[in-house]
Design an enzyme around this catalytic site. Structure first.
Site, PDB file in Angstrom:
ATOM      1  N   SER A  97       0.822  -1.207   0.000  1.00  0.00           N
ATOM      2  CA  SER A  97       0.000   0.000   0.000  1.00  0.00           C
ATOM      3  C   SER A  97       0.861   1.264   0.000  1.00  0.00           C
ATOM      4  O   SER A  97       1.645   1.465  -0.928  1.00  0.00           O
ATOM      5  CB  SER A  97      -0.957  -0.049   1.196  1.00  0.00           C
ATOM      6  OG  SER A  97      -1.965   0.921   1.078  1.00  0.00           O
ATOM      7  N   ASP A 227      -9.744  -4.923  -4.578  1.00  0.00           N
ATOM      8  CA  ASP A 227      -9.133  -3.961  -3.665  1.00  0.00           C
ATOM      9  C   ASP A 227     -10.037  -2.737  -3.581  1.00  0.00           C
ATOM     10  O   ASP A 227     -10.193  -1.995  -4.552  1.00  0.00           O
ATOM     11  CB  ASP A 227      -7.738  -3.566  -4.176  1.00  0.00           C
ATOM     12  CG  ASP A 227      -6.932  -2.787  -3.160  1.00  0.00           C
ATOM     13  OD1 ASP A 227      -7.519  -1.954  -2.445  1.00  0.00           O
ATOM     14  OD2 ASP A 227      -5.705  -2.992  -3.099  1.00  0.00           O
ATOM     15  N   HIS A 256      -7.583  -5.557  -0.356  1.00  0.00           N
ATOM     16  CA  HIS A 256      -6.390  -4.730  -0.147  1.00  0.00           C
ATOM     17  C   HIS A 256      -5.410  -5.392   0.821  1.00  0.00           C
ATOM     18  O   HIS A 256      -4.208  -5.419   0.567  1.00  0.00           O
ATOM     19  CB  HIS A 256      -6.818  -3.359   0.396  1.00  0.00           C
ATOM     20  CG  HIS A 256      -5.690  -2.381   0.486  1.00  0.00           C
ATOM     21  ND1 HIS A 256      -5.038  -1.891  -0.622  1.00  0.00           N
ATOM     22  CD2 HIS A 256      -5.100  -1.801   1.563  1.00  0.00           C
ATOM     23  CE1 HIS A 256      -4.099  -1.045  -0.244  1.00  0.00           C
ATOM     24  NE2 HIS A 256      -4.102  -0.973   1.074  1.00  0.00           N
TER      25      HIS A 256
END
Length: 276
Positions: A97, A227, A256
């Site tokens: 991320s 996601d 995610h």
């Protein structure tokens, strides 16, 4: 407690496990978490004989909580300070991320010999926010909403995110792990509210396009199609296209936080890429 002090006096906490002569793997966590988010991967790759290193970004986890420097350039400079202090050569940098953005910014300007490969998972590059050059991006109102929720009631916000979109627990048939939800909350609440607030701008508005173009080392790009935090169409395929030497791995229906939900699938694939 192991720390490296940056030029502006910020102490960056890190863990460093495994043989000092083994290839180093450096893990970069997402927002608003800490190195503990990599527990599964640290143990897995340690068992494979690697030296594993993970740090807490400034304002996160056990690192200092300064009033400034919560931007991608400073995050990358902090990583450079860490790798310099440890004298790392031929490292593989792995980021999730926001940590994926940190990896890309760092690797694009790393000293020769420091980096062998990189892996970015559910990562924010090339750029998240909608603008003229990125019409498919998310509108600024999305990120303003995150800031508003954090400022209004950070403790509740940090329950709502992992209970819902982060791990895909808001999808029909999902089986939530209370342990993962609690761990997410615990990591987040240990960090500084100001750092987390300002980091939303860093992960959403930083444009990594030119960084991606500069990188020569092999990069594995991993992303799930479900996601809900960093939408797949505007991230992984575009990053893979901009990189000179990329491998794109797409995971149908994965969320995610897929590193925590599906480590049995992702860890061996990362290992295979490292060992190629």
């Amino acid at each position: 407690m192991s720390t490296v002090t940056t030029p502006d006096g910020t102490d960056i906490f890190y863990v460093d496990w495994g043989p000092r002569d083994a290839q180093p793997l450096v893990f970069h966590h997402g927002w608003p978490l800490s190195h503990e988010d990599w527990d599964n991967q640290l143990l897995y790759f340690l068992s494979k004989g690697y030296r594993v290193i993970a740090h807490d970004r400034r304002g996160h986890g056990r690192s200092s909580q300064p009033s400034s420097g919560h931007d991608m350039d400073t995050f990358a400079a902090d990583v450079a300070a860490l790798t310099d202090a440890l004298g790392l050569q031929g490292a593989v940098h792995i980021g999730h991320s926001t940590g994926g953005g940190e990896v890309i910014r760092y690797v694009a300007q790393a000293k020769p010999g420091r980096v062998a490969k990189a892996v970015i998972v559910s990562a924010v590059p090339p750029v998240m926010i909608k603008k003229d050059s990125n019409p498919e991006g998310s509108p600024i109102e999305v990120f303003d909403g995150l800031r508003d929720a954090l400022a209004a009631n950070r403790a509740q916000f940090y329950i709502d995110v992992p209970s819902g979109p982060f791990y895909g627990y808001n999808r029909p048939g999902a089986e939530p792990s209370q342990g993962l939800i609690d761990r997410w909350w615990w990591q987040g609440m240990r960090g500084a509210a100001n750092a987390h607030y300002e980091c939303i701008k860093a992960f959403s508005e930083t444009d990594f396009t030119e960084d991606l173009k500069k990188i020569d080392v092999p990069v594995l790009v991993m992303h799930g199609t479900d996601d809900q935090v960093v939408p797949y169409p505007d991230s992984a395929p575009k990053s893979a296209e901009l990189l000179k030497n990329s491998t794109l791995k797409t995971y149908e229906g994965y969320p995610h936080g897929m590193l925590s939900v599906h480590p049995d699938v992702l860890n061996p694939e990362i290992l295979s890429f490292i060992e190629e």
